[in-house]
Design a protein around this motif. Structure first.
Motif, PDB file in Angstrom:
ATOM      1  N   GLY A 144       0.788  -1.223   0.000  1.00 39.38           N
ATOM      2  CA  GLY A 144       0.000   0.000   0.000  1.00 39.38           C
ATOM      3  C   GLY A 144       0.822   1.275   0.000  1.00 39.38           C
ATOM      4  N   GLN A 145       2.111   1.153   0.325  1.00 42.16           N
ATOM      5  CA  GLN A 145       2.978   2.326   0.325  1.00 42.16           C
ATOM      6  C   GLN A 145       3.374   2.700  -1.103  1.00 42.16           C
ATOM      7  OE1 GLN A 145       6.348   1.345   2.858  1.00 42.16           O
ATOM      8  NE2 GLN A 145       5.521   2.571   4.539  1.00 42.16           N
ATOM      9  N   GLN A 187       2.839   3.304  -7.111  1.00 42.50           N
ATOM     10  CA  GLN A 187       1.870   3.714  -6.087  1.00 42.50           C
ATOM     11  C   GLN A 187       1.165   2.473  -5.527  1.00 42.50           C
ATOM     12  OE1 GLN A 187      -0.496   6.352  -8.579  1.00 42.50           O
ATOM     13  NE2 GLN A 187       0.506   8.156  -7.681  1.00 42.50           N
ATOM     14  N   ARG A 188       0.814   2.576  -4.261  1.00 43.82           N
ATOM     15  CA  ARG A 188       0.026   1.519  -3.607  1.00 43.82           C
ATOM     16  C   ARG A 188       0.622   0.144  -3.906  1.00 43.82           C
ATOM     17  NH1 ARG A 188      -3.057   4.614  -6.518  1.00 43.82           N
ATOM     18  NH2 ARG A 188      -3.708   2.933  -7.941  1.00 43.82           N
ATOM     19  N   THR A 189       1.872  -0.040  -3.500  1.00 44.56           N
ATOM     20  CA  THR A 189       2.601  -1.260  -3.846  1.00 44.56           C
ATOM     21  C   THR A 189       1.853  -2.515  -3.416  1.00 44.56           C
ATOM     22  OG1 THR A 189       3.892  -0.991  -1.808  1.00 44.56           O
ATOM     23  CG2 THR A 189       4.898  -0.234  -3.857  1.00 44.56           C
ATOM     24  N   ARG A 210      16.441  -3.599  -5.575  1.00 46.57           N
ATOM     25  CA  ARG A 210      15.652  -4.763  -5.172  1.00 46.57           C
ATOM     26  C   ARG A 210      14.527  -4.279  -4.288  1.00 46.57           C
ATOM     27  NH1 ARG A 210      16.305 -10.082  -5.288  1.00 46.57           N
ATOM     28  NH2 ARG A 210      18.482  -9.879  -5.953  1.00 46.57           N
ATOM     29  N   LEU A 211      13.294  -4.410  -4.770  1.00 48.83           N
ATOM     30  CA  LEU A 211      12.111  -3.988  -4.032  1.00 48.83           C
ATOM     31  C   LEU A 211      11.430  -5.205  -3.420  1.00 48.83           C
ATOM     32  CD1 LEU A 211       9.930  -1.890  -3.210  1.00 48.83           C
ATOM     33  CD2 LEU A 211       8.820  -2.364  -5.408  1.00 48.83           C
ATOM     34  N   THR A 212      11.203  -5.134  -2.125  1.00 48.88           N
ATOM     35  CA  THR A 212      10.469  -6.181  -1.428  1.00 48.88           C
ATOM     36  C   THR A 212       9.242  -5.545  -0.805  1.00 48.88           C
ATOM     37  OG1 THR A 212      12.518  -7.370  -0.921  1.00 48.88           O
ATOM     38  CG2 THR A 212      10.554  -7.958   0.356  1.00 48.88           C
ATOM     39  N   VAL A 213       8.077  -6.068  -1.153  1.00 49.37           N
ATOM     40  CA  VAL A 213       6.827  -5.552  -0.604  1.00 49.37           C
ATOM     41  C   VAL A 213       6.269  -6.573   0.375  1.00 49.37           C
ATOM     42  CG1 VAL A 213       4.527  -4.675  -1.111  1.00 49.37           C
ATOM     43  CG2 VAL A 213       6.388  -4.285  -2.737  1.00 49.37           C
ATOM     44  N   LEU A 214       6.114  -6.130   1.615  1.00 48.66           N
ATOM     45  CA  LEU A 214       5.654  -7.049   2.666  1.00 48.66           C
ATOM     46  C   LEU A 214       4.137  -6.995   2.839  1.00 48.66           C
ATOM     47  CD1 LEU A 214       8.428  -6.290   5.290  1.00 48.66           C
ATOM     48  CD2 LEU A 214       8.378  -8.123   3.587  1.00 48.66           C
TER      49      LEU A 214
END
Lengths: 116, 111
Positions: free
Chosen positions: A16-17, A80-82, A112-116
């Motif tokens: 969501g970030q 937006q809104r990951t 490196r993007l990690t979305v939790l």
């Protein structure tokens, strides 16, 4: 000389970030590309700039993804809104000539993007 | 849509053995490029092929572009441990700079 640089190198975001990924191409390079690389896969094209003009954004997966290169040098990829499916390495590449498809693309180290 | 298929996905060889990876496009390419990505690294450009039937060599590496400009191969003679990494082909379909990457072939070399 300096190569393509990207920042941050690692980014952890809560679902969501919004995130912003930066790319500094090689000085003087006309063309700039963004790719998304999932684990164990090849890079997938997202979008392409020639100077400040975004000539192809056919690879952007949704309207949550937005890229800009306002002065024809540094570029920012904004998500937006990951979502968790956005987790991947985001690669930036630049090339010197206008006929970018016939010129070497130099890749940055990636974010490196990690979305939790 | 346009696709680039690459095989095999993995290749494990003994040091000194040869290695080949193959790339096939669903449509005719204007050019094809090859990249190497070390574990944890980013793709590094190796070579570009433009002409039908073109063959280029870089030391122990031989690159070929098919007559129909739809397939390509990379052959490494007498592999060394420094050859370890994932090799990607990337095709350009004359749509600006857009590259369509294959899935890559991960090479491991046992000393």
């Amino acid at each position: 000389g300096a190569g393509v640089s990207q920042s941050p190198r690692y980014k952890v975001a809560k679902r969501g970030q919004d995130v912003a990924l930066r790319c500094d191409p090689i000085s003087g390079h006309v063309s700039l590309f963004w790719y998304q690389q999932a684990l164990g896969q090849g890079p997938e094209f997202l979008t392409y700039f020639q100077n400040e003009a975004q000539l192809d954004k056919s690879g952007l997966p949704s309207d949550r993804f937005f890229a800009e290169r306002p002065e024809g040098s540094v570029s920012t990829l904004k998500i937006q809104r990951t979502q968790q499916e956005d987790s991947a390495v985001y690669l930036c590449a630049s090339s010197l000539e206008r006929l970018a498809g016939e010129d070497t693309q130099y890749f940055g180290p990636g974010t490196r993007l990690t979305v939790l | 849509g346009q696709q680039v298929m690459q095989i095999p996905q993995y290749q494990h060889v003994q040091e000194g053995e040869d290695f080949t990876t193959y790339c096939n496009s669903s449509t005719t390419l204007s050019n094809i490029q090859w990249y190497k990505q070390r574990p944890g690294g980013h793709p590094v450009f190796l070579i570009q092929l433009v002409k039908s039937g073109e063959v280029k060599k870089q030391k122990r590496l031989t690159f070929q572009f098919g007559e129909a400009k739809k397939n390509s191969s990379l052959h490494i003679t007498a592999t060394q441990t420094t050859d370890v990494g994932t090799y990607f082909c990337a095709g350009n379909h004359n749509q600006g700079g857009k590259l369509i990457f294959g899935q890559g072939t991960e090479l491991s070399v046992k000393p």
